[in-house]
Design a protein around this motif. Structure first.
Motif: not given
Ligand SMILES: Cc1cc2nc3c(=O)[nH]c(=O)nc-3n(C[C@H](O)[C@H](O)[C@H](O)COP(=O)(O)OP(=O)(O)OC[C@H]3O[C@@H](n4cnc5c(N)ncnc54)[C@H](O)[C@@H]3O)c2cc1C
Length: 558
Positions: A287, A290, A389, A391, A416, A470
């Motif tokens: 992650e 986040e 949300l 992962s 996501k 991300d």
């Protein structure tokens, strides 16, 4: 018309802004570039005209099918199998039955989050003739309107170049539509049990069926699966029983119990000496960026006609300086469901303890929406729950076990929601399974490995490719890995559209490409960009060197 506005001139737009330009709006892009239709593509993507194979040619269809999870994936799988002529399909879900799609309860914006159905999802639903029972309950989002701290209020964008307009519907409501479709058309083949949780699985050829085996186990023979079920109502356990099926589909979502069971079964040193390739494993990606969210209904109706850009069919998106973003999508009933995204440690949100704090926050950060937030929603925002949300994770290298257990949907790929591909890709997977069943003449012992070999690599590509964007773009790493590639893609695609594709986020929405093709295509683009930039920079360097030498000579002579 570019979907993403990141280019050389406004590269300071940050990660959230860029991602949410495509938030939910998983629609078709109009770009075209030369593409070879590979065998893999033919297996995975479908023309709008293709349809489920309504009836199987095999007279020996599996005697019974169990599906764990009556979410959209599980119900759509039941529909696909029923259309193939399968009998005795039973779907179990631990949650209560959702209200009828036409119930007034869907006007309650807290009832369920909204999701956007783009080309991939719509093509799958149309092919199963299910679209007509879903579309009347969708709201269209034909464009978007944004506010960013860098650029302020932006003019509305209406997408005019898309084959499929994004249709927005609540997650639970699409499940309800599919349930109705099953009951109307296949009530004699499919039964759906709500408030029933699957709490255990036994593979009948691995264990003594034991005294709890029901008479149906004789028909299933050695190949079946036994499910242990609990029925609950309002937290109270009512009964427990077991049942058997010839095969089981796990469509029980991100925290799949079936997937966990298969992970144990196929672990090294576990049962049956599974090879590395036959392992079912969940790969969780780190992650890095986040966000969590709260729901905020927006009643935009009083705004319509009061100024440009206030209309019922847009995706409204506003970002504040403090990394808080509101994304709002319409519902059929008119009220918008806003999702307020923020960092888990956001001090601005933590300060909101009551209605007046909430009012002050929205007045300061999102004044454009203050008069469309109802009083009761301000209070609820302050005290309401915060949701995480999902992962990034995927399942592989295998997504099946023996000849009787298969995983589908969020079980095999969790992404996501920014990219609007979770359900859209799951619906595509169900179509891919349909094709594998056809090619295997409904022999599940052949169809399952075939489907796994085609779909597991796609799940991996989908998740890994999306995760590669991300990053928090406010960091150097985020700039280099996310913002810079977007800028390069914007420039190269603009000036050499025949050679360079648009950015990866936009490419992913193109239903004509598989996720693996999309990733490969972007890798090729990167190599091409590196070569061109390398040549260019070397040329500039040499040119500068030459200029310095000439200047030095002139100066020395002088
Ligand atoms: C805020 C948000 C926005 C999103 N937006 C989009 C979007 O715009 N576009 C898009 O394509 N996707 C979107 N998604 C993702 C999408 O919601 C999921 O991909 C989709 O719901 C997956 O469907 P599923 O049926 O596989 O799993 P789920 O929807 O999770 O359903 C699984 C079902 O299994 C049941 N279950 C679980 N365990 C058991 C058990 N042991 N026994 C019985 N039943 C069980 C659960 O009750 C549940 O009903 C979004 C997700 C979120 C959170």
């Amino acid at each position: 018309m570019p979907q993403l506005r990141l280019n050389s001139s406004n590269f300071c737009c940050t990660f959230v802004a860029v991602l949410f330009v495509s938030f939910f709006l998983s629609a078709t892009c109009a770009f075209r570039f030369p593409r070879r239709t590979s065998a893999l593509l033919r297996h995975r993507t479908y023309a709008a005209t293709s349809a489920f194979h309504p009836t199987s040619t095999n007279v020996h269809l599996p005697a019974s099918t169990a599906i764990v999870g009556a979410g959209p994936t599980g119900l759509f799988t039941a529909l696909m199998l029923a259309r193939r002529g399968y009998q005795n399909i039973t779907v179990y879900d631990r949650l209560p039955r959702p209200d009828d799609p036409s119930s007034p309860t869907w006007g309650n914006p807290y009832r369920s989050y909204n999701l956007g159905l783009g080309a991939r999802g719509q093509i799958a639903l149309r092919a199963a003739d299910a679209w007509e029972s879903i579309e009347p309950f969708c709201a269209q989002a034909i464009g978007r309107k944004d506010w960013t701290p860098e650029q302020g209020e932006r003019p509305e964008q209406i997408y005019t170049d898309r084959e499929y307009k994004t249709q927005v519907i609540q997650r639970d409501r699409i499940a309800s539509c599919l349930l109705g479709e099953l009951e109307r058309k296949h009530g004699d083949q499919v039964s759906v049990w709500h408030n029933v949780e699957c709490v255990g699985l036994t593979w009948l050829d691995e264990a003594n069926p034991g005294p709890e085996a029901s008479p149906s186990s004789a028909e299933i023979g050695e190949k079946g699966v036994r499910l242990r079920l609990h029925r609950q109502c309002e937290g109270q356990e009512l009964e427990q029983w077991t049942t058997e099926a010839r095969w089981v589909v796990g469509a029980d979502g991100v925290r799949s119990a079936l997937r966990s069971a298969l992970e144990v079964k196929t672990a090294p040193g576990g049962h049956h000496g599974q090879t590395q390739k036959e392992r079912v494993r969940t790969i969780k990606l780190p992650e890095r960026n986040e966000f969590v969210y709260k729901i905020l209904p927006l009643d935009l109706r009083p705004k319509y006609g009061t100024g440009p850009g206030w209309r019922p069919d847009l995706n409204y998106s506003a970002r504040s300086k403090g990394e808080v973003t509101i994304e709002a999508l319409p519902t059929r009933e008119g009220i918008f469901v806003g999702v307020v995204l923020f960092r888990p440690d956001s001090s601005a949100i933590a300060k909101i303890q009551g209605k007046e704090d909430a009012r002050e926050f929205f007045a300061g950060s999102f004044p454009q929406f203050l008069d469309v937030i109802r009083e009761e929603d301000l209070a609820r925002f302050a005290t309401g729950p915060t949701f995480r949300l999902p992962s990034f994770s995927y399942c592989g290298p295998s997504i099946f076990y023996r000849d009787n257990t298969l995983l589908l949907g969020d079980c095999i790929h969790s992404v996501k929601p920014y990219f609007g591909l979770g359900l859209n890709s799951a619906l595509e997977d169900v179509m891919a399974l349909d094709k594998c069943l056809s090619e295997s003449e409904d022999d599940v012992s052949k169809a399952l490995p075939l489907f796994s070999s085609r779909t597991a690599p796609q799940a991996k590509a989908l998740v890994e490719f999306q995760a590669s964007f991300d990053y928090n773009a406010n960091t150097l790493e985020g700039f280099l890995r996310f913002v810079l590639p977007l800028i390069l893609d914007g420039i190269f695609h603009r000036y050499f559209p025949a050679f360079f594709a648009p950015n990866g986020i936009r490419l992913l929405q193109d239903h004509r490409s598989t996720f693996r093709q999309t990733r490969r295509r972007k890798q090729r683009d990167r190599i091409g960009q590196a070569v061109i930039l390398g040549v260019l920079l070397t040329g500039i360097g040499k040119g500068l060197g030459w200029a310095v030498k000439v200047a030095a000579r002139i100066l020395l002579k002088g």
